[in-house]
Design a protein around this motif. Structure first.
Motif: not given
Length: 300
Positions: A195-196, A144-151
């Protein structure tokens, strides 16, 4: 020029978007920035001339990010929200990590929330390496991941179809993670890719909880075994009479379930075992399960 393009999906958040774009344009990496406007009232967002704006005319939710990734001309795409941005050096560091790890399809960054820069609970959980380790990945494997902090590696992301219109937003990351894993790509967390995130105060928390409940069930029907999908649906329906959030989620689920069934592709045993590890709160005993080899369609 940077190997990373930053894609931002936005709607009716002009002030927050200006701040985010300004932060990104100040990065030493100088990434290309693409803003995908999800039908903002009053017309698309206004950005500096060196930012590409794609006006969609209507709200596609998370699918808007696919449009930005499709037109990007770099091998890597970093996602940001209109309320989040990458720390200086983070994108260059991510590019170097991808270059050294050819199986890596997605890198989940470390998220610092608000002015006090507290660690997001999702990042804290990923750092515990609940799925063990993998020799060919740069950090703990994740599902899983947070879309606002993924590459993402652009070919991997587009190869599995990106975000889908069934789930749309709020929990949309799960299905993407499952499909990347199934296609043979690795997903990993790195604490030094930062990421912030400055979420909007007073956001509709109830609405988010409705979407999260609905999308958990939709994702189960899309990719989980039948017993899991039925169990998730039953639990939601049982809660609905006494829980207004569950009731609203159930109504929305009914409208979207036919499309989820049409796109159903249950995941394999290895992926399901890893998901069950995470849901049970247990740690993988040794290393993470080996992912299957990449399919030809995912590696084009």
């Amino acid at each position: 020029m940077s190997d990373v393009t930053v894609v931002i999906a936005t709607r009716n958040r002009a002030a927050a978007l200006r701040r985010t774009v300004g932060r990104l344009l100040e990065l030493p990496e100088r990434p290309q920035v693409i803003v995908v406007d999800n039908g903002s009232v009053g017309g698309p967002a206004i950005c500096p001339p060196d930012v590409l704006v794609l006006p969609l005319g209507r709200n596609l939710g998370a699918v808007a990010r696919n449009r930005g990734a499709a037109v990007a001309d770099t091998p890597l795409v970093a996602f940001a929200g209109d309320d989040s941005w990458w720390a200086p050096g983070a994108l260059d560091r991510a590019a170097g990590i991808f270059a050294e790890h050819p199986r890596l399809g997605l890198l989940a960054g470390h998220v610092l929330v608000g002015d006090d820069e507290r660690t997001d609970p999702v990042s804290a959980f990923m750092a515990t390496a609940p799925l063990g380790t993998a020799d060919d990945l740069p950090g703990p494997p994740v599902l899983g991941f947070l879309a606002c902090a993924a590459v993402v590696r652009r070919e991997a992301f587009l190869g599995i179809g990106g975000f889908d219109p069934v789930v749309r937003s709020m929990g949309e990351e799960a299905r993407v993670a499952y499909d990347l894993f199934t296609a043979g790509w690795g997903l990993a967390y790195r604490a030094d890719v930062v990421a912030h995130h400055h979420p909007q105060a007073g956001a509709d928390d109830t609405g988010k909880r409705v979407l999260a409940a609905r999308n958990r069930v939709l994702t189960a029907w899309l990719r989980r075994p039948l017993r899991v999908a039925v169990g998730e649906t039953t639990a939601l329906l049982r809660a609905a009479p006494g829980d207004p959030v569950a009731r609203r989620a159930a109504v929305q689920l009914a409208a979207r379930l036919p499309r989820a069934l049409a796109n159903r592709r249950p995941a394999g045993r290895v992926l399901e075992a890893a998901i069950e590890h995470l849901e049970a709160g247990t740690t993988a005993p040794t290393s993470s399960p080996s992912a299957p080899r990449r399919s030809r369609s995912a590696s084009r």
